[in-house]
Design a protein around this motif. Structure first.
Motif, PDB file in Angstrom:
ATOM      1  N   GLU A 131       0.818  -1.202   0.000  1.00 42.85           N
ATOM      2  CA  GLU A 131       0.000   0.000   0.000  1.00 42.85           C
ATOM      3  C   GLU A 131       0.856   1.257   0.000  1.00 42.85           C
ATOM      4  OE1 GLU A 131      -3.723   1.185   2.642  1.00 42.85           O
ATOM      5  OE2 GLU A 131      -3.563  -0.963   2.209  1.00 42.85           O
ATOM      6  N   GLY A 132       0.584   2.147  -0.979  1.00 47.78           N
ATOM      7  CA  GLY A 132       1.305   3.409  -1.088  1.00 47.78           C
ATOM      8  C   GLY A 132       2.577   3.306  -1.911  1.00 47.78           C
ATOM      9  N   ASN A 133       3.009   2.100  -2.244  1.00 50.64           N
ATOM     10  CA  ASN A 133       4.214   1.910  -3.059  1.00 50.64           C
ATOM     11  C   ASN A 133       3.862   1.829  -4.535  1.00 50.64           C
ATOM     12  OD1 ASN A 133       5.813   1.792  -0.764  1.00 50.64           O
ATOM     13  ND2 ASN A 133       5.624  -0.425  -0.590  1.00 50.64           N
ATOM     14  N   LYS A 134       4.865   1.970  -5.369  1.00 47.65           N
ATOM     15  CA  LYS A 134       4.692   1.842  -6.817  1.00 47.65           C
ATOM     16  C   LYS A 134       4.399   0.379  -7.151  1.00 47.65           C
ATOM     17  CE  LYS A 134       5.913   3.832 -10.984  1.00 47.65           C
ATOM     18  NZ  LYS A 134       4.647   4.199 -11.529  1.00 47.65           N
ATOM     19  N   SER A 150      -3.999   9.308  -5.704  1.00 44.14           N
ATOM     20  CA  SER A 150      -2.609   8.853  -5.833  1.00 44.14           C
ATOM     21  C   SER A 150      -2.177   8.884  -7.293  1.00 44.14           C
ATOM     22  CB  SER A 150      -2.475   7.422  -5.318  1.00 44.14           C
ATOM     23  OG  SER A 150      -2.873   7.333  -3.975  1.00 44.14           O
ATOM     24  N   THR A 154       0.337   3.613  -8.612  1.00 44.64           N
ATOM     25  CA  THR A 154       0.577   3.441  -7.174  1.00 44.64           C
ATOM     26  C   THR A 154      -0.466   2.479  -6.611  1.00 44.64           C
ATOM     27  OG1 THR A 154       1.387   5.699  -7.038  1.00 44.64           O
ATOM     28  CG2 THR A 154       0.782   4.659  -4.981  1.00 44.64           C
ATOM     29  N   VAL A 177      -4.699  -0.996  -8.035  1.00 49.49           N
ATOM     30  CA  VAL A 177      -3.745   0.020  -8.483  1.00 49.49           C
ATOM     31  C   VAL A 177      -4.481   1.279  -8.936  1.00 49.49           C
ATOM     32  CG1 VAL A 177      -1.859   0.459 -10.109  1.00 49.49           C
ATOM     33  CG2 VAL A 177      -2.216  -1.837  -9.227  1.00 49.49           C
ATOM     34  N   SER A 178      -3.890   2.412  -8.648  1.00 55.61           N
ATOM     35  CA  SER A 178      -4.467   3.695  -9.045  1.00 55.61           C
ATOM     36  C   SER A 178      -4.323   3.910 -10.545  1.00 55.61           C
ATOM     37  CB  SER A 178      -3.761   4.822  -8.289  1.00 55.61           C
ATOM     38  OG  SER A 178      -4.169   6.074  -8.806  1.00 55.61           O
TER      39      SER A 178
END
Length: 184
Positions: A131-134, A150, A154, A177-178
């Motif tokens: 979570e929050g990572n690429k 995001s 991400t 994924v965003s």
């Protein structure tokens, strides 16, 4: 009518045999040095022995490496099953939390979860934080894309935690994924 020789006959007739000597040589069949032939055989067998020794050394190194890998990753099937049990346990823990953080059942389940996580960590298992990572296709399995604040690519949510076993991927993390900010 003149008979044309086949290419095979032509080759055989043009190369001298041991009994024949090439045109222009003065000696007979004893003109070839027997020591030179023996030396050539000796060199060939020495080369063959060196190659066999090198092949054997490579085999020993490869066998030792494969043995180390087998020992290092022998628990992977068991750990994969434990990870699935841990996922279900965490779902039960989330349901027990709804009944109150102060209940003895919830406290006991938290203790068991900690013990399970410690056991997995002792065996070289480490969770993949997503979570929050690429998004990384080598570590994550994308379930869906959804618009969010995001940046594109991400990880927005993690549906199932992924795990690494030492330097190998045991199970990829299932993530959403965003796709970038929503278009208006």
């Amino acid at each position: 009518m003149k008979k044309i020789p086949s290419p095979e006959q032509e080759i055989n007739s043009s190369t001298p045999t041991k009994q024949e000597s090439p045109a222009g040589s003065a000696g007979g069949p004893d003109s070839e040095d027997p020591m030179a032939g023996l030396q050539a055989d000796l060199d060939r067998f020495r080369d063959l022995a060196l190659r066999s020794q090198a092949d054997f050394e490579n085999y020993k190194k490869r066998a030792a490496r494969e043995k180390d890998d087998a020992i290092k990753y022998a628990n992977s099937a068991l750990l994969q099953q434990l990870v699935s049990i841990l996922d279900n346990f965490e779902l039960g823990l989330a349901a027990a939390k709804n009944h109150g953080d102060e209940s003895s059942i919830y406290s006991g389940m938290v203790l068991v979860q900690k013990q399970l996580n410690d056991l997995l960590a002792e065996n070289g298992l480490e969770p993949i934080e997503a979570e929050g990572n690429k998004f990384d296709p080598n570590l994550h399995e994308a379930m869906a894309h959804e618009p969010s604040e995001s940046p594109e690519g991400t990880v927005v949510r993690q549906a199932r935690r992924g795990y690494r076993l030492k330097d190998r991927l045991l199970r990829p993390a299932r993530v959403v994924v965003s796709s970038g900010p929503a278009k208006k």
